[in-house]
Design an enzyme around this catalytic site. Structure first.
Site, PDB file in Angstrom:
ATOM      1  N   HIS A 146       0.886  -1.452   0.022  1.00  0.00           N
ATOM      2  CA  HIS A 146       0.009  -0.050   0.132  1.00  0.00           C
ATOM      3  C   HIS A 146       0.793   1.207   0.079  1.00  0.00           C
ATOM      4  O   HIS A 146       0.842   2.007  -0.883  1.00  0.00           O
ATOM      5  CB  HIS A 146      -1.061  -0.317   1.139  1.00  0.00           C
ATOM      6  CG  HIS A 146      -1.628   1.231   1.304  1.00  0.00           C
ATOM      7  ND1 HIS A 146      -2.332   1.789   0.444  1.00  0.00           N
ATOM      8  CD2 HIS A 146      -1.273   2.066   2.526  1.00  0.00           C
ATOM      9  CE1 HIS A 146      -3.017   3.002   1.067  1.00  0.00           C
ATOM     10  NE2 HIS A 146      -2.241   3.313   2.245  1.00  0.00           N
TER      11      HIS A 146
ATOM     12  N   ASP B 145      -3.230   8.643  -1.088  1.00  0.00           N
ATOM     13  CA  ASP B 145      -3.420   7.331  -0.300  1.00  0.00           C
ATOM     14  C   ASP B 145      -4.831   6.963  -0.388  1.00  0.00           C
ATOM     15  O   ASP B 145      -5.211   5.966  -0.621  1.00  0.00           O
ATOM     16  CB  ASP B 145      -3.319   8.110   1.215  1.00  0.00           C
ATOM     17  CG  ASP B 145      -3.980   6.919   2.256  1.00  0.00           C
ATOM     18  OD1 ASP B 145      -3.550   5.748   2.113  1.00  0.00           O
ATOM     19  OD2 ASP B 145      -4.610   7.283   3.184  1.00  0.00           O
TER      20      ASP B 145
ATOM     21  N   GLU C  29       0.656   5.374  12.559  1.00  0.00           N
ATOM     22  CA  GLU C  29      -0.775   5.052  12.816  1.00  0.00           C
ATOM     23  C   GLU C  29      -0.811   3.470  13.023  1.00  0.00           C
ATOM     24  O   GLU C  29      -1.490   3.123  13.975  1.00  0.00           O
ATOM     25  CB  GLU C  29      -1.565   5.408  11.347  1.00  0.00           C
ATOM     26  CG  GLU C  29      -3.159   5.291  11.861  1.00  0.00           C
ATOM     27  CD  GLU C  29      -3.750   5.888  10.495  1.00  0.00           C
ATOM     28  OE1 GLU C  29      -3.510   6.984  10.204  1.00  0.00           O
ATOM     29  OE2 GLU C  29      -4.756   5.014   9.978  1.00  0.00           O
ATOM     30  N   ASP C  30       0.006   2.635  12.545  1.00  0.00           N
ATOM     31  CA  ASP C  30      -0.230   1.045  12.410  1.00  0.00           C
ATOM     32  C   ASP C  30       0.736   0.290  13.059  1.00  0.00           C
ATOM     33  O   ASP C  30       0.676  -0.842  13.042  1.00  0.00           O
ATOM     34  CB  ASP C  30      -0.734   0.630  10.924  1.00  0.00           C
ATOM     35  CG  ASP C  30      -1.852   1.444  10.228  1.00  0.00           C
ATOM     36  OD1 ASP C  30      -2.740   1.701  11.259  1.00  0.00           O
ATOM     37  OD2 ASP C  30      -2.200   1.478   9.232  1.00  0.00           O
TER      38      ASP C  30
ATOM     39  N   HIS D 260       3.679   6.767   5.477  1.00  0.00           N
ATOM     40  CA  HIS D 260       2.591   7.399   5.944  1.00  0.00           C
ATOM     41  C   HIS D 260       1.889   6.559   6.986  1.00  0.00           C
ATOM     42  O   HIS D 260       1.176   7.149   7.860  1.00  0.00           O
ATOM     43  CB  HIS D 260       1.992   7.932   4.762  1.00  0.00           C
ATOM     44  CG  HIS D 260       1.171   7.010   4.216  1.00  0.00           C
ATOM     45  ND1 HIS D 260       1.382   6.040   3.199  1.00  0.00           N
ATOM     46  CD2 HIS D 260      -0.320   6.413   4.419  1.00  0.00           C
ATOM     47  CE1 HIS D 260       0.099   5.262   2.839  1.00  0.00           C
ATOM     48  NE2 HIS D 260      -0.503   5.619   3.769  1.00  0.00           N
TER      49      HIS D 260
END
Ligand code: MN
Length: 700
Positions: free
Chosen positions: A92, A181, A120-121, A116
């Site tokens: 991704h 994105d 967050e992950d 990016h």
């Protein structure tokens, strides 16, 4: 570079299983190499080969080392994570980065794009990103990192967009990454449940596509439009696809014929030019079909004439208008007057002998790059003198006017619902007009704007004192709609206490005007309105005081005792609850219970607290929820118990019973807050009632 180049059919770097396999072997080697030290520096992982190639096509001298390091960190931290499609997660960020590289984004954007989703992950922290890749990459990654659902609940999505837009105001590259994105997520949306697809497609339609349009990123916008079209209107999408397929199978192609004719004309005139056929995207074909009914061959695309110099654009125009049959009404000069999104081109159309009309765009390669990639092609907004950002006070010099206006009004829209609905409305107004002030300045306003909008755009809240306007020299009412190119002189009253008219709301099209007027009305309720208001100014008056511990006190102008105080409707505080306050514009302080979810949220976004304490208590309003088993006469018994305690019922809601249980919600007026515990006890004593609690409405 072109929309075609970012077509979903273009294979990504990791789609073939052989490529994936090779990449995996390579990664294992890289993992080891990373442990062994800097010997791997000159070795570029195969997986970012496509990215590097696309990047070098725009920046032949680019340093690829940051991309290599970003890839290694992203790959190792996402390792083990899978996308819904079953592919390794790293595919991704790689695909997103390839989209940006093809559009001509510079190295910092690509580095941040690879990273990016790490913060967050994965376990990667913003500080780590900052240390390893610098402040700019950190800022961009922070800008696109979502706010947590755990902390924000239903407000997470609107508040994430608000945060992203604020970050975009300081660096427009944040939105470049977000758009790419979203494009990749939309391309791969097929694995989601249909309801989720539709929900994401609608947000894309209402928010992301208008942003792509305003930022001039045509290549992303057109593909996003087609992806949304396929999800929201599958039948019309299929019909359009059939039209395009049918047209492609026809023997004659009027666009190709006219292109050839044009090449001859321009060769004879000695103007070096390239004439290309640009097929319309699906949504564009669909729009033309709705406008013209039956489609003819020339309607499926447009001709693009590329020339070397700006002046040649007009040379081409002259030749086409002389040697062919121009449709003069179609002529537009976006070179002399660029669109607000920086777009430049000449537009015209020529009529063929068979009556078909061929639309023509004339531009230079530089204009073409801006037309396709918009802000992405602008590069680093802080170049060529990249100075270290000073304490959040950096403002992107390329920040467009509409974004500044958006950032202005969003500050005045503290609750996420208002922000979200206003944002969609603001973005729906896509055409912009320019009006002139007598001093020679200009105002950019959405199409349909009136003198009221012009007043608030120019004067902010001081526009409350506006008493009239002259449009093109003539006196006009404030409701007058403005047209592109009008000159507007606003007449301002001298009385500082002037009030806006409530009617202005009907003529206010811009969020800035509407929110300013609405706020004035809320803080100056008329007698009737005050009685109906949900969170009324109460007889109970907590006194606002400046807390000595708060560093924010000197920003609080609301801090004089006796400021108007409003009890928040979300948590309905009553004495002796611990409470805190927040200043709203217009000299009002809203009071929340300290444990209210809204308080946490406002603190996170940096809203300063105002110290409040309960004054001499008098009557109060409170919301109570009673949970009971279903039985006859329950409602009558409950209301009687409340009445005996002196509580007056302001409103009541009874939800339909489920599993022999029923929930009643009452908003009550009490003569004295001290009665509350006794009241709740009395309600609990009603047979069948097993719990009574203070209501906390969600969603604020
Ligand atoms: Mn992502």
């Amino acid at each position: 570079m072109s929309a075609e180049a970012t077509n979903p059919a273009t294979p990504g770097p990791m789609t073939g299983s052989a490529a994936r396999w090779r990449a995996r072997i390579d990664l294992r080697r890289l993992g080891r190499a990373a442990l062994l030290g800097p010997t791997a520096r000159d070795r570029l992982p195969d997986a970012i080969g496509h990215v590097a190639e696309a990047h070098r096509a725009h920046y032949p001298d680019a340093d690829l080392e940051p991309l290599r390091r970003a890839y290694v960190l992203a790959e190792s931290s996402h390792r083990g994570q899978m996308r819904k499609s079953g592919e390794p997660y790293i595919t991704h960020p790689l695909a997103v980065t390839l989209i940006l590289a093809e559009l001509g984004a510079e190295t910092t954007t690509l580095t941040a794009s690879l990273l990016h989703d790490t913060v967050e992950d994965t376990d990667v922290t913003l500080d780590q990103v900052g240390e390893e890749f610098g402040a700019d990459v950190r800022y961009l990654v922070d800008g696109v990192t979502k706010l947590e659902k755990v902390d924000y609940g239903a407000a997470a999505e609107p508040e994430t967009f608000r945060k992203m837009l604020v970050a975009t105001g300081s660096d427009v590259r944040v939105m470049s990454i977000k758009l790419a994105d979203r494009l990749h997520n939309m391309r791969t949306l097929g694995v989601m449940r249909p309801e989720k697809q539709a929900r994401i497609a609608k947000v894309t339609r209402d928010v992301l596509i208008p942003l792509a349009e305003r930022l001039g990123v045509q290549a992303l916008k057109t593909e996003l439009e087609d992806l949304v079209f396929a999800i929201i209107h599958p039948e019309e999408y299929e019909h359009t696809r059939e039209l395009i397929v049918d047209n492609a199978s026809r023997a004659d192609d009027p666009l190709a014929e006219t292109a050839e004719e044009m090449r001859v004309v321009l060769r004879d005139a000695d103007i070096p030019a390239e004439v290309l056929i640009r097929p319309r995207h699906f949504v564009s074909v669909h729009r033309v079909a709705r406008k013209r009914g039956e489609l003819r061959g020339a309607d499926f695309g447009r001709l693009l004439v590329l020339v070397n110099e700006d002046a040649d654009c007009y040379g081409v125009l002259g030749e086409l208008h002389t040697c062919m049959t121009p449709v003069v009404s179609e002529f537009k000069d976006f070179i002399a007057v660029p669109k607000f999104n920086l777009y430049q081109s000449l537009h015209t159309a020529v009529a063929r002998g068979d009556g078909q009309v061929v639309e023509v765009l004339i531009r230079t390669p530089q204009m073409h790059k801006v037309a396709e990639a918009g802000v992405v092609a602008l590069g680093n907004p802080y170049a060529p003198a990249p100075e270290d950002p000073v304490d959040g006070e950096r403002v992107d010099p390329t920040r467009p006017g509409w974004l500044s206006r958006l950032l202005d009004w969003q500050e005045a829209a503290p609750d996420p619902d208002t922000f979200w609905s206003t944002l969609r409305e603001d973005l729906a107004q896509d055409r912009e007009i320019t009006v002139y002030r007598p001093d020679g300045g200009t105002l950019g306003l959405p199409d349909g704007a009136t003198c009221v909008d012009a007043a608030y755009a120019q004067y902010g809240e001081d526009a409350h004192a506006c008493i009239g306007a002259r449009v093109n020299g003539r006196l006009a009412t404030l409701s007058t709609a403005l047209r592109d190119g009008d000159t507007v002189q606003l007449l301002m009253g001298q009385d500082p206490a002037s009030e806006p008219s409530r009617e202005w709301l009907e003529h206010a099209h811009t969020p800035a005007a509407r929110i300013a007027i609405q706020r004035w009305i809320t803080t100056h309720p008329s007698q009737d309105a005050a009685e109906e208001a949900e969170g009324p100014a109460v007889a109970l008056r907590p006194t606002a005081e400046a807390p000595t511990t708060s560093p924010a006190t000197d920003h609080v102008t609301v801090d004089q005792p006796g400021a108007t105080v409003r009890l928040a409707g979300c948590c309905t505080p009553v004495p002796p609850d611990d409470v805190t306050g927040f200043a709203v514009r217009g000299g009002v302080v809203t009071v929340h219970r300290v444990e209210c979810a809204g308080v946490a949220r406002m603190k996170t976004v940096g809203r300063p607290e105002v110290g409040v304490r309960w004054g001499d208590t008098a009557e109060c309003r409170v919301t109570l929820v009673a949970e009971s088993f279903v039985r006859p006469h329950l409602l009558a018994d409950l209301t009687e118990a409340m009445a005996l305690e002196g509580a007056e019922i302001v409103s009541a809601t009874v939800e339909p019973p489920t599993q022999q249980r029923v929930r009643h919600t009452y908003t009550l007026q009490l003569p004295d807050a001290a009665h509350l515990p006794a009241l709740m006890r009395a309600m609990r004593n009603v047979p069948g009632v097993y719990d009574v609690s203070r209501g906390q409405t969600t969603g604020l």
